[in-house]
Design a protein around this motif. Structure first.
Motif, PDB file in Angstrom:
ATOM      1  N   ARG A 105       0.843  -1.206   0.000  1.00 17.94           N
ATOM      2  CA  ARG A 105       0.000   0.000   0.000  1.00 17.94           C
ATOM      3  C   ARG A 105       0.874   1.250   0.000  1.00 17.94           C
ATOM      4  NH1 ARG A 105      -2.763   0.953   4.656  1.00 17.94           N
ATOM      5  NH2 ARG A 105      -4.681   1.856   3.845  1.00 17.94           N
ATOM      6  N   SER A 106       1.890   1.261   0.848  1.00 17.11           N
ATOM      7  CA  SER A 106       2.769   2.428   0.948  1.00 17.11           C
ATOM      8  C   SER A 106       3.601   2.604  -0.315  1.00 17.11           C
ATOM      9  CB  SER A 106       3.695   2.288   2.163  1.00 17.11           C
ATOM     10  OG  SER A 106       2.958   2.247   3.364  1.00 17.11           O
ATOM     11  N   LEU A 107       4.069   1.480  -0.877  1.00 17.68           N
ATOM     12  CA  LEU A 107       4.899   1.552  -2.081  1.00 17.68           C
ATOM     13  C   LEU A 107       4.100   2.078  -3.268  1.00 17.68           C
ATOM     14  CD1 LEU A 107       7.671   1.018  -3.315  1.00 17.68           C
ATOM     15  CD2 LEU A 107       6.905  -1.316  -3.850  1.00 17.68           C
ATOM     16  N   THR A 108       2.828   1.683  -3.383  1.00 20.33           N
ATOM     17  CA  THR A 108       2.011   2.203  -4.487  1.00 20.33           C
ATOM     18  C   THR A 108       1.883   3.719  -4.398  1.00 20.33           C
ATOM     19  OG1 THR A 108      -0.072   1.844  -3.259  1.00 20.33           O
ATOM     20  CG2 THR A 108       0.671   0.070  -4.730  1.00 20.33           C
ATOM     21  N   GLN A 109       1.760   4.223  -3.180  1.00 23.65           N
ATOM     22  CA  GLN A 109       1.674   5.681  -3.036  1.00 23.65           C
ATOM     23  C   GLN A 109       2.997   6.348  -3.386  1.00 23.65           C
ATOM     24  OE1 GLN A 109      -0.157   6.770   0.818  1.00 23.65           O
ATOM     25  NE2 GLN A 109      -2.043   6.881  -0.375  1.00 23.65           N
ATOM     26  N   TRP A 110       4.084   5.740  -2.959  1.00 24.69           N
ATOM     27  CA  TRP A 110       5.392   6.331  -3.244  1.00 24.69           C
ATOM     28  C   TRP A 110       5.656   6.375  -4.746  1.00 24.69           C
ATOM     29  CZ3 TRP A 110      10.546   4.679  -4.644  1.00 24.69           C
ATOM     30  CH2 TRP A 110      11.546   5.589  -4.287  1.00 24.69           C
ATOM     31  N   LEU A 111       5.271   5.317  -5.450  1.00 28.06           N
ATOM     32  CA  LEU A 111       5.430   5.286  -6.904  1.00 28.06           C
ATOM     33  C   LEU A 111       4.538   6.325  -7.567  1.00 28.06           C
ATOM     34  CD1 LEU A 111       5.442   1.409  -7.462  1.00 28.06           C
ATOM     35  CD2 LEU A 111       7.415   2.943  -7.683  1.00 28.06           C
ATOM     36  N   GLY A 112       3.316   6.446  -7.078  1.00 28.19           N
ATOM     37  CA  GLY A 112       2.378   7.389  -7.676  1.00 28.19           C
ATOM     38  C   GLY A 112       2.658   8.828  -7.314  1.00 28.19           C
ATOM     39  N   GLY A 113       3.341   9.062  -6.184  1.00 30.31           N
ATOM     40  CA  GLY A 113       3.585  10.423  -5.733  1.00 30.31           C
ATOM     41  C   GLY A 113       4.394  11.240  -6.709  1.00 30.31           C
ATOM     42  N   MET A 114       5.485  10.685  -7.180  1.00 29.13           N
ATOM     43  CA  MET A 114       6.291  11.381  -8.178  1.00 29.13           C
ATOM     44  C   MET A 114       5.742  11.147  -9.582  1.00 29.13           C
ATOM     45  SD  MET A 114       8.663  13.458  -8.829  1.00 29.13           S
ATOM     46  CE  MET A 114       9.455  13.596  -7.228  1.00 29.13           C
ATOM     47  N   GLY A 115       5.043  10.020  -9.749  1.00 27.55           N
ATOM     48  CA  GLY A 115       4.434   9.737 -11.039  1.00 27.55           C
ATOM     49  C   GLY A 115       5.010   8.499 -11.702  1.00 27.55           C
ATOM     50  N   ILE A 116       4.145   7.602 -12.125  1.00 28.67           N
ATOM     51  CA  ILE A 116       4.568   6.371 -12.798  1.00 28.67           C
ATOM     52  C   ILE A 116       5.319   6.710 -14.085  1.00 28.67           C
ATOM     53  CG2 ILE A 116       3.802   4.238 -13.877  1.00 28.67           C
ATOM     54  CD1 ILE A 116       3.391   4.222 -10.914  1.00 28.67           C
ATOM     55  N   ILE A 117       4.770   7.635 -14.847  1.00 25.42           N
ATOM     56  CA  ILE A 117       5.399   7.997 -16.117  1.00 25.42           C
ATOM     57  C   ILE A 117       6.745   8.664 -15.881  1.00 25.42           C
ATOM     58  CG2 ILE A 117       5.168   9.399 -18.187  1.00 25.42           C
ATOM     59  CD1 ILE A 117       3.347   6.957 -18.131  1.00 25.42           C
ATOM     60  N   VAL A 118       6.824   9.531 -14.878  1.00 27.51           N
ATOM     61  CA  VAL A 118       8.088  10.199 -14.572  1.00 27.51           C
ATOM     62  C   VAL A 118       9.159   9.165 -14.243  1.00 27.51           C
ATOM     63  CG1 VAL A 118       9.253  11.829 -13.031  1.00 27.51           C
ATOM     64  CG2 VAL A 118       6.913  12.269 -13.749  1.00 27.51           C
ATOM     65  N   LEU A 119       8.765   8.109 -13.521  1.00 24.76           N
ATOM     66  CA  LEU A 119       9.710   7.048 -13.191  1.00 24.76           C
ATOM     67  C   LEU A 119      10.246   6.387 -14.453  1.00 24.76           C
ATOM     68  CD1 LEU A 119      11.124   5.028 -11.298  1.00 24.76           C
ATOM     69  CD2 LEU A 119       8.980   3.715 -11.255  1.00 24.76           C
ATOM     70  N   PHE A 120       9.363   6.022 -15.365  1.00 24.93           N
ATOM     71  CA  PHE A 120       9.800   5.285 -16.552  1.00 24.93           C
ATOM     72  C   PHE A 120      10.502   6.184 -17.569  1.00 24.93           C
ATOM     73  CE2 PHE A 120       6.723   2.241 -14.827  1.00 24.93           C
ATOM     74  CZ  PHE A 120       7.528   1.109 -14.818  1.00 24.93           C
ATOM     75  N   VAL A 121      10.173   7.472 -17.572  1.00 24.12           N
ATOM     76  CA  VAL A 121      10.938   8.406 -18.398  1.00 24.12           C
ATOM     77  C   VAL A 121      12.374   8.477 -17.887  1.00 24.12           C
ATOM     78  CG1 VAL A 121      11.225  10.854 -18.985  1.00 24.12           C
ATOM     79  CG2 VAL A 121       8.970   9.786 -19.155  1.00 24.12           C
ATOM     80  N   ALA A 122      12.543   8.352 -16.569  1.00 24.89           N
ATOM     81  CA  ALA A 122      13.875   8.425 -15.965  1.00 24.89           C
ATOM     82  C   ALA A 122      14.707   7.173 -16.228  1.00 24.89           C
ATOM     83  CB  ALA A 122      13.749   8.659 -14.457  1.00 24.89           C
ATOM     84  N   ILE A 123      14.061   5.992 -16.279  1.00 24.53           N
ATOM     85  CA  ILE A 123      14.826   4.750 -16.346  1.00 24.53           C
ATOM     86  C   ILE A 123      14.819   4.071 -17.707  1.00 24.53           C
ATOM     87  CG2 ILE A 123      14.478   4.335 -13.882  1.00 24.53           C
ATOM     88  CD1 ILE A 123      12.380   2.253 -14.580  1.00 24.53           C
ATOM     89  N   LEU A 124      13.882   4.437 -18.584  1.00 21.68           N
ATOM     90  CA  LEU A 124      13.807   3.768 -19.885  1.00 21.68           C
ATOM     91  C   LEU A 124      14.334   4.676 -20.993  1.00 21.68           C
ATOM     92  CD1 LEU A 124      10.323   1.983 -19.761  1.00 21.68           C
ATOM     93  CD2 LEU A 124      12.583   0.983 -19.366  1.00 21.68           C
ATOM     94  N   PRO A 125      15.409   4.293 -21.672  1.00 20.36           N
ATOM     95  CA  PRO A 125      15.960   5.134 -22.744  1.00 20.36           C
ATOM     96  C   PRO A 125      14.995   5.309 -23.910  1.00 20.36           C
ATOM     97  CG  PRO A 125      17.009   2.955 -22.722  1.00 20.36           C
ATOM     98  CD  PRO A 125      16.193   3.059 -21.466  1.00 20.36           C
ATOM     99  N   GLN A 126      14.040   4.377 -24.070  1.00 19.16           N
ATOM    100  CA  GLN A 126      13.076   4.483 -25.176  1.00 19.16           C
ATOM    101  C   GLN A 126      12.243   5.753 -25.080  1.00 19.16           C
ATOM    102  OE1 GLN A 126      13.640   1.826 -23.305  1.00 19.16           O
ATOM    103  NE2 GLN A 126      13.267  -0.107 -24.375  1.00 19.16           N
ATOM    104  N   PHE A 127      12.078   6.275 -23.841  1.00 19.19           N
ATOM    105  CA  PHE A 127      11.256   7.459 -23.642  1.00 19.19           C
ATOM    106  C   PHE A 127      12.085   8.736 -23.537  1.00 19.19           C
ATOM    107  CE2 PHE A 127       8.058   4.507 -21.382  1.00 19.19           C
ATOM    108  CZ  PHE A 127       7.433   4.224 -22.594  1.00 19.19           C
ATOM    109  N   ALA A 128      13.349   8.670 -23.929  1.00 21.23           N
ATOM    110  CA  ALA A 128      14.246   9.809 -23.745  1.00 21.23           C
ATOM    111  C   ALA A 128      13.743  11.065 -24.464  1.00 21.23           C
ATOM    112  CB  ALA A 128      15.642   9.460 -24.244  1.00 21.23           C
ATOM    113  N   VAL A 129      13.134  10.894 -25.638  1.00 15.15           N
ATOM    114  CA  VAL A 129      12.641  12.034 -26.408  1.00 15.15           C
ATOM    115  C   VAL A 129      11.144  12.210 -26.223  1.00 15.15           C
ATOM    116  CG1 VAL A 129      12.377  13.018 -28.720  1.00 15.15           C
ATOM    117  CG2 VAL A 129      14.472  11.794 -28.109  1.00 15.15           C
TER     118      VAL A 129
END
Length: 487
Positions: free
Chosen positions: A131-155
């Motif tokens: 429950r706490s982890l889902t909030q932590w992931l959603g707090g900054m944003g799921i998309i923001v996380l994957f933009v940060a870690i996935l090179p496919q979304f670099a542009v």
């Protein structure tokens, strides 16, 4: 829109979540809760299989550099809807109905903190960690996380980045959007780790310190304790959480400049941050005085609980250091007032956002002056920069739709539940991603007793509120639903 582009992007994100959802298994092993391994293993497999299917349907390996605005909105919306479904799978193994599991998962990922749980003793530790982890992931944003870690979304990440957290301005403080996402996550992780250490130092059990820190920085409010922060009976912990909630409600980009780039003046040059600080200090002083004189609380308790609850509600965290549902109407009215404000743009907080409140004040001031000086050219400025006309229209449109959705949802829920407090306060709490309201849905209450129809409405409110209405508004136009072939 191109279905292949949307399917590929969603598939990549599902594959990532399939890995992340394995983290509670580590907690299950450490706590020797071996029966809790299966729920998260099943959820992970479902996410991975769904991700592979989406990748296959999208034609595998895709170039996202040409993602359109509409595609960005669709990817972001589907991500949140599907992510909540995957995140709710483990809850099914603990006796929750499919609707309740989805409600709890949506409440987690959107950082709302409205829970359907009634008896916390029925659930193991890894349940509360998830429950706490889902909030932590959603707090900054799921998309923001994957933009940060996935090179496919670099542009292409720029389109999705601002579709997930649309605001009056696009605050990109590094040359590349991927670098911006990484910088935001850096300050987010750093503050979370520091809070864990401080809470544990004050005597809070490590597990609780981790869970409460995850949800504090997410401005979420889920706590492993059924009585929220009040249950720990620790003044030191309460003050620490107050400070970090305040940071969670502030613009993380400004905090990055202040803490990492060592430019503390950036905070106080921001009109939004100054207004945010002013509202917190003024309203907490008023509430503290009310608690002291009308509720016979001691000076220290009035100061601590007044500040804590104002910060908790304005940042949309929803923690409670006391059962404020038992307070008198004047005190509850003060909380309702800041409930309608929300945190700063670029923060983990929800709500209308302080910058929009600041804009409306300046806009109304301009309109009054225009009555006296009809020929004068009076631009609306924030931080000495003129707000463009298109941004002004966007803010006004947002506010109108926000009010309209709140009124319609409040009226419908009031008719369903036969209770105006549940209808309108519950609507404000879910659209603003705040969590607890008053009465039976107060900080010590639960949304679990509400009707099926009300839960569905509140689920929609939470998702729409987290995405700040913009994708929802776009989907109301017929042109949005035009699909085409191609890559």
């Amino acid at each position: 829109m191109r279905k292949s582009t949307i399917a590929n992007a969603l598939g990549l994100i599902l594959l990532g979540i399939g890995v992340i959802i394995l983290l509670p298994i580590v907690v299950a092993i450490l706590e020797e809760e071996y029966s809790s391994i299966l729920p998260f293993l099943v959820a992970s497999v479902c996410a991975l299989i769904s991700g592979l299917i989406c990748q296959w349907r999208g034609g595998w390996g895709h170039n996202f550099d040409s993602v359109t605005r509409s595609e960005g909105f669709m990817i972001v919306t589907l991500t949140w809807v599907v992510m909540a479904a995957i995140g709710g799978i483990p809850y099914l193994f603990y006796g929750l109905s499919p609707l309740d599991a989805y409600f709890e998962s949506v409440s987690g990922f959107t950082t709302t903190g409205a829970t359907i749980l009634i008896d916390f003793s029925l659930y193991p530790k890894d349940f509360f960690f998830w429950r706490s982890l889902t909030q932590w992931l959603g707090g900054m944003g799921i998309i923001v996380l994957f933009v940060a870690i996935l090179p496919q979304f670099a542009v292409a990440g720029r389109r999705m980045f601002f579709a997930e957290a649309p605001g009056p301005t696009e605050d990109k403080f590094t040359p590349r959007i991927a670098q911006t996402a990484k910088a935001l996550w850096l300050i987010y992780v750093l503050l979370t780790v520091v809070e864990v250490g401080l809470l544990h130092f004050t005597g809070m059990p490590l597990f609780d310190a981790v869970c409460n820190s995850l949800t504090t920085m997410a401005a979420g409010g889920f706590s492993p304790h059924p009585q929220s922060i009040m249950g720990y009976q620790s003044s030191a912990s309460t003050w620490i959480i107050t400070c970090f909630m305040f940071l969670a409600g502030g613009n993380f980009a400004l905090q990055y400049r202040a803490l990492v780039q060592l430019k503390p003046h950036s905070l106080f040059r921001s009109e939004e941050f100054r207004l945010y600080l002013t509202i917190v200090l003024f309203m907490s002083s008023m509430l503290g005085l009310n608690l002291y004189f009308s509720h016979q609380m001691s000076g220290a308790d009035s100061l601590r609980d007044g500040l804590f609850q104002i910060v908790s509600i304005i940042t949309t965290t929803g923690f409670s250091s006391v059962d404020f549902a038992l307070w008198l109407v004047p005190a509850q009215t003060m909380l309702l007032t800041v409930m309608l404000v929300g945190g700063c743009a670029g923060s983990a907080g929800g709500g209308v956002k302080v910058v929009r409140v600041l804009f409306m004040g300046k806009y109304l001031q301009r309109e009054v002056s225009q009555v006296l000086h009809p020929q004068a050219v009076l631009p609306v400025k924030i931080d000495r920069t003129t707000v463009p006309e298109d941004i002004q229209r966007q803010i006004l449109g947002f506010l109108l739709f926000y009010i309209m959705l709140m009124v319609i949802s409040g009226l419908v829920v009031t008719m369903i539940e036969g209770d105006a407090a549940v209808g309108f306060v519950g609507t404000a709490a879910t659209i603003g991603n705040i969590g607890p309201g008053f009465g039976e849905i107060g900080p010590m209450g639960s949304f679990g007793m509400l009707s099926i129809a009300t839960k569905i409405i509140f689920i929609i409110n939470m998702i729409v509120g987290r995405l700040e209405l913009i994708p929802f508004i776009a989907m109301l136009h017929p042109d949005f639903w035009t699909f085409r072939r191609g890559c």
